[in-house]
Write an enzyme that holds these catalytic residues in place. Structure first.
Site, PDB file in Angstrom:
ATOM      1  N   ASP A 191     -13.670 -30.234 -98.034  1.00  0.00           N
ATOM      2  CA  ASP A 191     -13.358 -30.287 -96.567  1.00  0.00           C
ATOM      3  C   ASP A 191     -14.362 -30.954 -95.707  1.00  0.00           C
ATOM      4  O   ASP A 191     -15.602 -30.740 -95.732  1.00  0.00           O
ATOM      5  CB  ASP A 191     -12.824 -28.996 -95.788  1.00  0.00           C
ATOM      6  CG  ASP A 191     -12.019 -29.159 -94.645  1.00  0.00           C
ATOM      7  OD1 ASP A 191     -11.001 -29.505 -94.609  1.00  0.00           O
ATOM      8  OD2 ASP A 191     -12.494 -28.644 -94.026  1.00  0.00           O
ATOM      9  N   GLU A 241     -13.373 -35.195 -98.409  1.00  0.00           N
ATOM     10  CA  GLU A 241     -12.485 -35.805 -97.471  1.00  0.00           C
ATOM     11  C   GLU A 241     -13.440 -36.330 -96.494  1.00  0.00           C
ATOM     12  O   GLU A 241     -14.573 -36.052 -96.148  1.00  0.00           O
ATOM     13  CB  GLU A 241     -11.988 -34.684 -96.683  1.00  0.00           C
ATOM     14  CG  GLU A 241     -11.035 -34.993 -95.567  1.00  0.00           C
ATOM     15  CD  GLU A 241     -10.838 -33.971 -94.599  1.00  0.00           C
ATOM     16  OE1 GLU A 241      -9.770 -34.038 -93.705  1.00  0.00           O
ATOM     17  OE2 GLU A 241     -11.656 -33.069 -94.446  1.00  0.00           O
TER      18      GLU A 241
HETATM   19  C1  NOJ Z   1      -9.931 -31.160 -92.554  1.00  0.00           C
HETATM   20  C2  NOJ Z   1      -8.434 -30.299 -92.999  1.00  0.00           C
HETATM   21  O1  NOJ Z   1      -7.712 -31.248 -93.724  1.00  0.00           O
HETATM   22  C3  NOJ Z   1      -7.910 -30.080 -91.674  1.00  0.00           C
HETATM   23  O2  NOJ Z   1      -6.624 -29.452 -91.979  1.00  0.00           O
HETATM   24  C4  NOJ Z   1      -8.581 -29.072 -91.171  1.00  0.00           C
HETATM   25  O3  NOJ Z   1      -8.109 -28.881 -89.738  1.00  0.00           O
HETATM   26  C5  NOJ Z   1      -9.923 -29.646 -90.751  1.00  0.00           C
HETATM   27  N1  NOJ Z   1     -10.579 -30.306 -92.009  1.00  0.00           N
HETATM   28  C6  NOJ Z   1     -11.197 -28.494 -90.401  1.00  0.00           C
HETATM   29  O4  NOJ Z   1     -11.299 -27.831 -91.506  1.00  0.00           O
END
Ligand code: NOJ
Length: 497
Positions: A191, A241
């Site tokens: 993440d 990500e």
């Molecule tokens: C990216 C995640 O995909 C999202 O859903 C989340 O709110 C944020 N990161 C914070 O962790």
């Protein structure tokens, strides 16, 4: 030899909305286990589970209060072990969502902030860094103990950022990886991983240089993470990500020799549905990759309006064909295989802080006329409304329909597995008549794909000897000459004879 994460597709499960086994209206791990055969029939190689850890759920699990336990609403660690074993029995890999940038404010580390001061990021007063999400505003909140300092939260105030410049933090987060690797998981989706390297001086962001993310320490941090994965062999996946300004920034992370194996590149979720825009973006990204770096593609996830709503119905089938025939690993988000649309959420049912409920609505498994209003997702009241389209848009009905979107995904993923050209072959884009709205490319020696991005018919310039293998509309005869015109939203995989 390609790795499993290069050959196969990866399917994202948002556990709250996948399948509810205990009737409380919230999906859970036993629910996931009960539906594994859907993934086998779909033909994906792996599932990625969005967070199921203990959490106060301020951000539905992306605010973790215990990285090594399961939130009771999702089940128990024993349920997780059962799910992992059942997935492995079916030949499916399991990828977890690791949230390294921030914890919940209820995590014992933050609760212990007096003694663990250095584990989080503190300042005497805010700088100009801004929090994400619609509510935005300063990324700093006052010390709950009233000490006068402020702590950093790149997302909600309930999600304090860890300070990765503190070696104890890095070591503790590596141990989290080890905990799950030892249980047998096959990899991690990381993440907002680009945020774990920040300017230690907490300098102000500049026009062309962010100080709150993607800092010089990034490469070494990823190498550390890769080192932990490699303690368990060379088959565990690191996919990150990356919301970064340019595709060149994203490419850096997979070009680094000990960087990520795969990167989620969101460029294509922001593009208009245009063949020219996609050709330009795809060419740019392929050109930026340095071998052996490998691309990954996604057109949906739990943070974006679904493609069917974003671009319209005519985009659903060509998107399926694009994703399954590009060179690179396809990522699907649950419901994408049904062509599911965003579900309208009445104001009194809104629960997310950032407007993301419509794409997170529960998955319809069976027609409500047979399975009740929960459409096979739940026997209770679903935590978010069920799609009003559940009578047609559900897994059982589509599985029985030889021309459904689900059947299309199954056929496409099977073709991708069978044909070396489609999983391993080189890609070359083919010129098309000006303004044709058609994206065409060759894969390997023998395959050509043409996709009509327009809702109206468009001509295609095929190479000589192109014969139909599969049309998105599932009604063209295999072996017939490839059509000179594609119908609106039609794509065709052809083989050269
Ligand atoms: C990216 C995640 O995909 C999202 O859903 C989340 O709110 C944020 N990161 C914070 O962790």
């Amino acid at each position: 030899m390609l790795k499993w994460w290069q050959r196969g597709a990866i399917y994202q499960i948002y556990p709250r909305s996948f399948c509810d086994a205990d009737g409380d209206g919230v999906g859970d791990l036993p629910g996931v286990l009960s539906r594994l055969d859907h993934l086998v029939d779909l033909g994906v190689a792996a599932l990625w589970l969005s967070p199921f850890y203990r959490s106060p759920m301020a951000d539905f699990g992306y605010d973790v209060s215990d990285y090594t336990d399961v939130a009771p609403v999702f089940g128990t660690l024993a349920d997780f072990d059962d799910l992992l074993a059942a997935a492995h029995e079916r030949g499916l890999k399991v990828v977890l969502d690791w949230v390294p940038n921030h914890t919940s404010d209820q995590h014992p580390w933050f609760q212990d902030r007096q003694r663990r001061r250095r584990w989080y990021v503190w300042r005497a007063e805010p700088n100009g860094w801004q929090a994400q999400f619609r509510r935005g505003g300063p990324a700093w909140a006052p010390d709950p103990d009233g000490a006068g300092d402020v702590y950093l939260h790149s997302f909600l105030p309930e999600q304090p950022d860890l300070d990765w410049d503190e070696p104890e933090v890095e070591a503790a987060m590596h141990d989290v990886l080890r905990f799950w690797l030892q249980r047998g998981v096959d990899g991690f989706r990381m993440d907002v991983v680009y945020r774990i390297a920040k300017d230690p001086a907490l300098g102000e962001n500049e026009l062309h240089r962010r100080h709150d993310q993607d800092w010089d320490t990034m490469q070494a941090r990823l190498a550390g993470i890769r080192g932990v994965l490699e303690e368990h062999g060379d088959d565990r996946l690191a996919v990150g990500e990356l919301h970064l300004p340019t595709q060149a920034d994203v490419a850096r992370y997979v070009n680094w020799p000990a960087g990520l194996h795969l990167a989620h590149n969101f460029h294509f979720l922001e593009l208009p549905w245009s063949a020219a825009a996609f050709r330009h973006g795809l060419t740019e990204f392929y050109d930026l990759l340095e071998a052996p770096a490998w691309p990954a593609w996604c057109l949906n996830n739990h943070d974006y309006s679904r493609l069917a709503s974003r671009h319209g119905e005519h985009a659903v089938r060509p998107a399926a064909m694009l994703l399954s025939t590009l060179r690179g690993t396809p990522f699907l988000f649950q419901g994408e295989e049904l062509g599911l649309r965003d579900v309208p959420i009445p104001p009194e049912r809104v629960v997310d802080v950032d407007g993301r409920d419509p794409q997170r609505a529960p998955l319809p498994w069976a027609p409500p006329a047979q399975a009740g209003p929960g459409a096979g997702f739940t026997t209770g009241e679903p935590w978010l409304p069920m799609t009003p389209d559940a009578t047609q848009v559900n897994a059982a009905t589509q599985a029985a329909d030889p021309r459904s979107v689900l059947t299309l995904y199954r056929r496409l993923l099977a073709l991708r597995r069978e044909q070396e050209d489609l999983h391993s072959g080189a890609i070359a884009f083919l010129d098309q008549p000006e303004d044709a709205d058609v994206l065409a490319y060759r894969r390997g020696d023998d395959h050509v794909i043409a996709l009509n991005f327009s809702p109206d018919p468009r001509p295609v310039a095929w190479p000589d000897g192109a014969n139909v293998v599969l049309s998105t509309h599932l009604d063209r005869e295999a072996g017939a000459a490839a059509p000179a015109n594609l119908r609106g939203g039609e794509g065709v995989v052809a083989r050269l004879s």
